[in-house]
Write an enzyme that holds these catalytic residues in place. Structure first.
Site, mmCIF file in Angstrom:
data_model
loop_
_atom_site.group_PDB
_atom_site.id
_atom_site.type_symbol
_atom_site.label_atom_id
_atom_site.label_comp_id
_atom_site.label_asym_id
_atom_site.label_seq_id
_atom_site.Cartn_x
_atom_site.Cartn_y
_atom_site.Cartn_z
ATOM 1 N N GLU A 1 10.093 8.684 13.692
ATOM 2 C CA GLU A 1 10.164 7.228 13.509
ATOM 3 C C GLU A 1 8.837 6.646 13.921
ATOM 4 O OE1 GLU A 1 13.076 4.015 15.067
ATOM 5 O OE2 GLU A 1 10.957 3.485 14.957
ATOM 6 N N CYS B 1 9.086 -1.624 17.041
ATOM 7 C CA CYS B 1 8.729 -1.028 15.758
ATOM 8 C C CYS B 1 9.365 -1.788 14.617
ATOM 9 C CB CYS B 1 9.125 0.446 15.730
ATOM 10 S SG CYS B 1 10.785 0.759 16.334
HETATM 11 P P1 NDP Z 1 1.536 7.670 20.276
HETATM 12 O O1 NDP Z 1 2.143 7.884 18.950
HETATM 13 O O2 NDP Z 1 0.156 8.163 20.481
HETATM 14 O O3 NDP Z 1 2.440 8.293 21.419
HETATM 15 C C1 NDP Z 1 3.851 8.472 21.308
HETATM 16 C C2 NDP Z 1 4.249 9.661 22.174
HETATM 17 O O4 NDP Z 1 3.632 10.856 21.684
HETATM 18 C C3 NDP Z 1 3.830 9.539 23.625
HETATM 19 O O5 NDP Z 1 4.805 10.117 24.444
HETATM 20 C C4 NDP Z 1 2.538 10.330 23.638
HETATM 21 O O6 NDP Z 1 2.186 10.757 24.913
HETATM 22 C C5 NDP Z 1 2.902 11.486 22.737
HETATM 23 N N1 NDP Z 1 1.767 12.204 22.162
HETATM 24 C C6 NDP Z 1 0.471 11.821 22.086
HETATM 25 N N2 NDP Z 1 -0.263 12.766 21.440
HETATM 26 C C7 NDP Z 1 0.586 13.764 21.102
HETATM 27 C C8 NDP Z 1 0.455 15.004 20.404
HETATM 28 N N3 NDP Z 1 -0.710 15.416 19.911
HETATM 29 N N4 NDP Z 1 1.559 15.769 20.226
HETATM 30 C C9 NDP Z 1 2.751 15.362 20.680
HETATM 31 N N5 NDP Z 1 2.954 14.199 21.360
HETATM 32 C C10 NDP Z 1 1.884 13.406 21.563
HETATM 33 O O7 NDP Z 1 1.645 6.148 20.553
HETATM 34 P P2 NDP Z 1 0.918 5.271 21.634
HETATM 35 O O8 NDP Z 1 1.788 5.201 22.792
HETATM 36 O O9 NDP Z 1 -0.496 5.734 21.876
HETATM 37 O O10 NDP Z 1 0.836 3.894 20.847
HETATM 38 C C11 NDP Z 1 -0.072 3.774 19.771
HETATM 39 C C12 NDP Z 1 0.468 2.848 18.720
HETATM 40 O O11 NDP Z 1 1.676 3.338 18.157
HETATM 41 C C13 NDP Z 1 0.814 1.493 19.234
HETATM 42 O O12 NDP Z 1 -0.344 0.728 19.300
HETATM 43 C C14 NDP Z 1 1.819 1.015 18.250
HETATM 44 O O13 NDP Z 1 1.159 0.404 17.168
HETATM 45 C C15 NDP Z 1 2.516 2.272 17.775
HETATM 46 N N6 NDP Z 1 3.826 2.491 18.399
HETATM 47 C C16 NDP Z 1 4.925 2.537 17.612
HETATM 48 C C17 NDP Z 1 6.168 2.698 18.181
HETATM 49 C C18 NDP Z 1 7.421 2.762 17.392
HETATM 50 O O14 NDP Z 1 8.465 2.526 17.949
HETATM 51 N N7 NDP Z 1 7.375 3.115 16.124
HETATM 52 C C19 NDP Z 1 6.339 2.783 19.610
HETATM 53 C C20 NDP Z 1 5.106 2.770 20.346
HETATM 54 C C21 NDP Z 1 3.909 2.638 19.734
HETATM 55 P P3 NDP Z 1 1.262 9.808 25.806
HETATM 56 O O15 NDP Z 1 1.856 8.446 25.811
HETATM 57 O O16 NDP Z 1 1.343 10.447 27.119
HETATM 58 O O17 NDP Z 1 -0.092 9.840 25.151
#
Ligand code: NDP
Length: 520
Positions: free
Chosen positions: A255, A289
């Site tokens: 998602e 989201c």
């Molecule tokens: P990310 O997609 O980078 O992170 C989501 C999760 O994935 C976190 O737990 C993160 O860990 C983890 N993660 C990061 N890199 C990897 C990898 N290579 N393999 C597996 N897991 C990984 O989102 P962000 O938190 O950085 O947010 C960035 C943008 O995403 C926001 O600015 C927003 O626009 C969007 N977003 C969308 C959401 C939704 O509900 N669809 C929710 C949140 C954000 P860690 O946080 O420790 O880096």
């Protein structure tokens, strides 16, 4: 009730899930105050591998609990959540900076429902199905399609809803009989740790649910060890997770980001539309989201709609949450998000947009952005095409519904959408034309609370879905079972030795069955 500080230190006393105390530390900040409220370990790839081994060892016993045994644990957890709601809300607020109400309605309300929902409907969605086959050679045999747990599920969650989006996905995975490792966002790990403690209190066996605190590398390591990965977060990271899952040939459910459009037709109830636009763009400080990220309004009601929305947004109180009723708009949870929001507003203004209210970082020790309304916007601006994920609402005038639909679909994303019209048939017809996983008429985002409905994104907003039958079946593999009764023939007609007489007999049979052109 324990204070947040007490809970956090209780949660953190001793590294969670047996992690070594020297595993590195991640500070957890309260975005509304800038204070560090806890530290959690940054688990290494080796520690994730050890967790995976423990999770796999624990899974068969949990599967053997059966639906009834697992449902009992989930129902106890539902009661635990309600008994500990204030403590959970305090933890969510301490790590996200969101308002009491944003934690109460969209997190406690969701998870309370989800525990009961999956306990009740999991057995129905995963029940064995007796199949009646048209294949003549299996007449008399027992034919079953069944769901078996995949084994070890990895859930990787974002920071915007630590209970709903991160922890919430563990509930159906557990109900299906899997063990689960949850990697919460490094920004908001405390809620997951608290919930894992709660589930243990409710009788969940050791190591069936483990929390792998850590940064992106911990998430990447998790994908290497699990049988299926459920990811919520950005489209960019989602692609990396999908690639890693493809290399391992494990299923991935994703998602991802969204840029949800709202369409306001000229026959809409403008007051209702303005209230919904205000609430669903600003709720959770816009960090949702599925929400309202951009609005297209038909010319005849544009001025009235803009005036109403501006007035309502201007009245919102933004700042540090101090309990129920204190503020409407809380903090920006993720530090880089503030830069994105500022950038999108500055880009719009530089290209000719007007700010009707807000537009700036809000003063204070924490991280806040003023609730903002932008007009004179178009699709050359980032605020209309990229995920802003903040308390901003760009509103664009359109000449008719066709233009609104064209612009709504002019996006790589397709998570949610909403259409406002007093003519509900017309509203539904427009909703069906929007390329989105969900579309609400005279409402927004409400589909997410209907757990019977699939919730998933179209286009770059994701793959697969949560909720509904598919929301639990994805945590299982389908197994086909065919049982032949003991009084069967010693061998089947088509077996060796091949004889001309039986081959002709079979040819005649096939011709009789399939060659009469009945359907044509
Ligand atoms: P990310 O997609 O980078 O992170 C989501 C999760 O994935 C976190 O737990 C993160 O860990 C983890 N993660 C990061 N890199 C990897 C990898 N290579 N393999 C597996 N897991 C990984 O989102 P962000 O938190 O950085 O947010 C960035 C943008 O995403 C926001 O600015 C927003 O626009 C969007 N977003 C969308 C959401 C939704 O509900 N669809 C929710 C949140 C954000 P860690 O946080 O420790 O880096």
């Amino acid at each position: 009730m324990a204070t947040v500080e007490q809970q956090v230190s209780e949660t953190q006393n001793g590294a969670p899930n047996g992690a070594a105390p020297d595993a590195g530390a991640i500070p957890v900040e309260n975005p509304a105050t800038g204070e560090i409220v806890a530290t959690v370990p940054d688990l290494s790839a080796e520690q994730v591998a050890e967790m995976a081994a423990r999770g796999r060892a624990a899974q068969p016993e949990w599967e053997a609990y059966g639906f009834d045994g697992r449902a009992r644990v989930l129902l106890r957890a539902q009661k635990w959540l309600m008994d500990n709601a204030e403590r959970v809300i305090a933890t969510i607020v301490s790590e996200t900076g969101k308002t009491f109400e944003d934690a109460e309605f969209a997190e406690i309300g969701y998870a309370g429902n989800a525990f009961g929902f999956w306990a009740k409907y999991g057995p129905e969605y995963l029940a064995d199905e007796r199949i009646k086959s048209s294949q003549v050679l299996v007449k008399g045999k027992k034919i079953i399609s069944r769901y078996r747990p995949l084994g070890l599920i990895g859930v990787i969650g974002p920071w915007n809803y630590p209970l709903t989006n991160s922890f919430g996905d563990c509930i159906p995975a557990l109900m299906a009989g899997n063990s689960v490792i949850l990697k919460p966002s490094e920004i908001t790990p405390l809620t997951s740790l608290l919930l894992a403690d709660g589930l243990r209190e409710c009788g969940l066996p050791e190591n069936v649910l483990q929390i792998a605190t850590g940064r992106g590398g911990t998430g990447a390591a998790l994908v290497e060890h699990v049988d299926m990965i459920m990811f919520t977060g950005s489209t960019k990271t989602g692609r990396k997770v999908a690639e890693a899952a493809a290399r391992r040939l494990i299923p991935a459910s994703l998602e991802l980001g969204g840029k949800d459009p709202m369409i306001v037709l000229s026959d809409a109830d403008v007051e209702r539309a303005a209230n919904f636009a205000t609430y669903y763009s600003m709720q959770n400080a816009g960090q949702t989201c599925i929400s309202i990220e951009r609005v297209y309004v038909e010319e005849p009601v544009y001025d009235e709609f803009v005036a109403k929305v501006s007035e309502k947004v201007r009245e919102l109180r933004v700042g540090k949450p101090e309990g129920p009723g204190s503020v409407e708009v809380g903090a920006i949870t993720f530090p880089p998000q503030l830069e994105t929001i500022k950038d999108h507003v500055a880009d719009a203004v530089q290209k000719g947009a007007r700010v009707l209210t807000g537009g700036n970082v809000a003063p204070g020790a924490g991280r806040f952005f003023e609730p903002t309304v932008l007009v004179d916007v178009d699709h050359t601006m980032k605020c209309m095409t990229e995920e802003t994920f903040g308390p901003t609402l760009p509103i664009m005038k359109v000449s008719d519904a066709d233009e609104a639909v064209r612009l709504a679909n002019d996006s790589p994303y397709g998570l949610g959408a909403s259409v406002f019209s007093r003519d509900t048939a017309r509203g539904e017809a427009i909703a069906r034309r929007v390329e989105a996983g969900a579309a609400n008429v005279n409402d927004a985002m409400i589909n997410y609370t209907v757990l019977e409905l699939p919730m998933g994104g179209a286009k770059a907003s994701g793959l697969g879905s949560r909720h509904g039958a598919g929301g639990i079946r994805k945590y299982a593999s389908q197994q086909a079972i065919v049982v032949t009764p003991k009084l069967a023939m010693k061998k089947e007609l088509f077996m060796y030795p091949y004889k001309s007489r039986t081959s002709k007999l079979l040819a005649g049979l096939f011709k009789f069955m399939y060659g009469r052109g009945k359907r044509a």
